[in-house]
Scaffold this motif. Sequence first.
Motif, PDB file in Angstrom:
ATOM      1  N   LYS A 104       7.736  11.055  -4.986  1.00  0.00           N
ATOM      2  CA  LYS A 104       7.806  12.467  -4.591  1.00  0.00           C
ATOM      3  C   LYS A 104       6.432  13.133  -4.740  1.00  0.00           C
ATOM      4  O   LYS A 104       6.010  13.902  -3.881  1.00  0.00           O
ATOM      5  N   ARG A 105       5.725  12.835  -5.839  1.00  0.00           N
ATOM      6  CA  ARG A 105       4.379  13.390  -6.030  1.00  0.00           C
ATOM      7  C   ARG A 105       3.433  12.896  -4.940  1.00  0.00           C
ATOM      8  O   ARG A 105       2.591  13.645  -4.453  1.00  0.00           O
ATOM      9  N   MET A 106       3.576  11.631  -4.553  1.00  0.00           N
ATOM     10  CA  MET A 106       2.734  11.098  -3.477  1.00  0.00           C
ATOM     11  C   MET A 106       3.008  11.844  -2.174  1.00  0.00           C
ATOM     12  O   MET A 106       2.070  12.227  -1.466  1.00  0.00           O
ATOM     13  N   GLU A 107       4.267  12.056  -1.855  1.00  0.00           N
ATOM     14  CA  GLU A 107       4.600  12.780  -0.631  1.00  0.00           C
ATOM     15  C   GLU A 107       4.084  14.216  -0.662  1.00  0.00           C
ATOM     16  O   GLU A 107       3.631  14.736   0.354  1.00  0.00           O
ATOM     17  N   GLU A 108       4.123  14.861  -1.829  1.00  0.00           N
ATOM     18  CA  GLU A 108       3.551  16.203  -1.960  1.00  0.00           C
ATOM     19  C   GLU A 108       2.047  16.174  -1.692  1.00  0.00           C
ATOM     20  O   GLU A 108       1.513  17.052  -1.015  1.00  0.00           O
ATOM     21  N   ASN A 109       1.368  15.161  -2.230  1.00  0.00           N
ATOM     22  CA  ASN A 109      -0.081  15.049  -2.019  1.00  0.00           C
ATOM     23  C   ASN A 109      -0.415  14.795  -0.546  1.00  0.00           C
ATOM     24  O   ASN A 109      -1.393  15.339  -0.027  1.00  0.00           O
ATOM     25  N   ILE A 110       0.385  14.010   0.115  1.00  0.00           N
ATOM     26  CA  ILE A 110       0.175  13.768   1.546  1.00  0.00           C
ATOM     27  C   ILE A 110       0.374  15.072   2.319  1.00  0.00           C
ATOM     28  O   ILE A 110      -0.409  15.413   3.205  1.00  0.00           O
ATOM     29  N   ALA A 111       1.410  15.829   1.965  1.00  0.00           N
ATOM     30  CA  ALA A 111       1.691  17.103   2.644  1.00  0.00           C
ATOM     31  C   ALA A 111       0.591  18.125   2.386  1.00  0.00           C
ATOM     32  O   ALA A 111       0.190  18.855   3.307  1.00  0.00           O
ATOM     33  N   ILE A 112       0.096  18.200   1.160  1.00  0.00           N
ATOM     34  CA  ILE A 112      -0.966  19.150   0.826  1.00  0.00           C
ATOM     35  C   ILE A 112      -2.198  18.899   1.689  1.00  0.00           C
ATOM     36  O   ILE A 112      -2.868  19.828   2.129  1.00  0.00           O
ATOM     37  N   ASN A 113      -2.482  17.632   1.939  1.00  0.00           N
ATOM     38  CA  ASN A 113      -3.663  17.266   2.725  1.00  0.00           C
ATOM     39  C   ASN A 113      -3.410  17.283   4.232  1.00  0.00           C
ATOM     40  O   ASN A 113      -4.340  17.074   5.010  1.00  0.00           O
ATOM     41  N   ARG A 114      -2.169  17.511   4.634  1.00  0.00           N
ATOM     42  CA  ARG A 114      -1.796  17.556   6.050  1.00  0.00           C
ATOM     43  C   ARG A 114      -2.245  16.302   6.797  1.00  0.00           C
ATOM     44  O   ARG A 114      -2.877  16.370   7.842  1.00  0.00           O
ATOM     45  N   ILE A 115      -1.909  15.160   6.212  1.00  0.00           N
ATOM     46  CA  ILE A 115      -2.304  13.876   6.784  1.00  0.00           C
ATOM     47  C   ILE A 115      -1.142  13.330   7.610  1.00  0.00           C
ATOM     48  O   ILE A 115      -0.015  13.240   7.129  1.00  0.00           O
ATOM     49  N   SER A 116      -1.439  12.940   8.837  1.00  0.00           N
ATOM     50  CA  SER A 116      -0.378  12.427   9.713  1.00  0.00           C
ATOM     51  C   SER A 116      -0.436  10.910   9.885  1.00  0.00           C
ATOM     52  O   SER A 116       0.469  10.327  10.468  1.00  0.00           O
ATOM     53  N   ASN A 117      -1.478  10.267   9.380  1.00  0.00           N
ATOM     54  CA  ASN A 117      -1.596   8.816   9.585  1.00  0.00           C
ATOM     55  C   ASN A 117      -1.159   8.004   8.359  1.00  0.00           C
ATOM     56  O   ASN A 117      -1.528   6.856   8.208  1.00  0.00           O
ATOM     57  N   ILE A 118      -0.356   8.622   7.479  1.00  0.00           N
ATOM     58  CA  ILE A 118       0.207   7.906   6.325  1.00  0.00           C
ATOM     59  C   ILE A 118       1.722   7.924   6.437  1.00  0.00           C
ATOM     60  O   ILE A 118       2.338   8.977   6.610  1.00  0.00           O
ATOM     61  N   GLU A 119       2.319   6.745   6.332  1.00  0.00           N
ATOM     62  CA  GLU A 119       3.768   6.613   6.261  1.00  0.00           C
ATOM     63  C   GLU A 119       4.108   6.191   4.832  1.00  0.00           C
ATOM     64  O   GLU A 119       3.520   5.246   4.317  1.00  0.00           O
ATOM     65  N   SER A 120       5.012   6.904   4.189  1.00  0.00           N
ATOM     66  CA  SER A 120       5.373   6.578   2.811  1.00  0.00           C
ATOM     67  C   SER A 120       6.758   5.954   2.754  1.00  0.00           C
ATOM     68  O   SER A 120       7.672   6.395   3.449  1.00  0.00           O
ATOM     69  N   ILE A 121       6.897   4.930   1.928  1.00  0.00           N
ATOM     70  CA  ILE A 121       8.157   4.196   1.783  1.00  0.00           C
ATOM     71  C   ILE A 121       8.516   4.123   0.302  1.00  0.00           C
ATOM     72  O   ILE A 121       7.715   3.675  -0.507  1.00  0.00           O
ATOM     73  N   ASN A 122       9.734   4.578  -0.032  1.00  0.00           N
ATOM     74  CA  ASN A 122      10.201   4.581  -1.417  1.00  0.00           C
ATOM     75  C   ASN A 122      11.048   3.330  -1.663  1.00  0.00           C
ATOM     76  O   ASN A 122      12.267   3.375  -1.724  1.00  0.00           O
ATOM     77  N   LYS A 123      10.379   2.185  -1.789  1.00  0.00           N
ATOM     78  CA  LYS A 123      11.036   0.904  -2.035  1.00  0.00           C
ATOM     79  C   LYS A 123      10.178   0.071  -2.970  1.00  0.00           C
ATOM     80  O   LYS A 123       8.986   0.334  -3.137  1.00  0.00           O
ATOM     81  N   ALA A 124      10.779  -0.948  -3.562  1.00  0.00           N
ATOM     82  CA  ALA A 124      10.031  -1.907  -4.379  1.00  0.00           C
ATOM     83  C   ALA A 124       9.700  -3.126  -3.525  1.00  0.00           C
ATOM     84  O   ALA A 124      10.479  -3.508  -2.661  1.00  0.00           O
ATOM     85  N   VAL A 125       8.558  -3.709  -3.781  1.00  0.00           N
ATOM     86  CA  VAL A 125       8.150  -4.917  -3.043  1.00  0.00           C
ATOM     87  C   VAL A 125       8.081  -6.063  -4.031  1.00  0.00           C
ATOM     88  O   VAL A 125       7.500  -5.960  -5.072  1.00  0.00           O
TER      89      VAL A 125
END
Length: 160
Positions: free
Chosen positions: A139-160
């Motif tokens: 959630k914090r990562m998604e907030e940081n992406i939104a704050i920066n208004r970045i459109s070329n990042i896709e976020s996935i909430n899964k374990a690898v």
Amino acid sequence: MNKILRNKLKKIDWLRKIVRFYRSSRLPSYLKVDYFDSYMPYQNKKSINGNDVIIVGSFKSEKYYLRSSPKRLIENAAHFYGVWESSNAEFIYSVLNKGYEDGIVIDIGANIGATTIPQAIKFSNLKFICVEAHPVIFKRMEENIAINRISNIESINKAV
């Protein structure tokens, strides 16, 4: 003493303009209703929540933002040194700076995005995929992406 200070603050019209500008920028730290109150200047300090601030990082002359609080290691390092883990950031930059016109970069264990966000800003032609398993950190990562208004990042909430 308060009357003198209050009268001086009323005359500082340029400061009010700066505050209005930052309020309109929609950054969360400046959205507090009572951020600047010329009638009660001692209240100004209380209008900013120290646990909810935006820090400014810088990498390769590009600025980026991270939501932070005083005890967060990664954000504070980015604030003081410009970027989190500068040697890793430099290595990633050297790989990505080979002139690729398009491509995909995958960050597994992306944490709050402190490594990927500066790179995504610098290389807007590339697509970045950030994978983070922990829901709170995600959630914090998604907030940081939104704050920066970045459109070329896709976020996935899964374990690898």
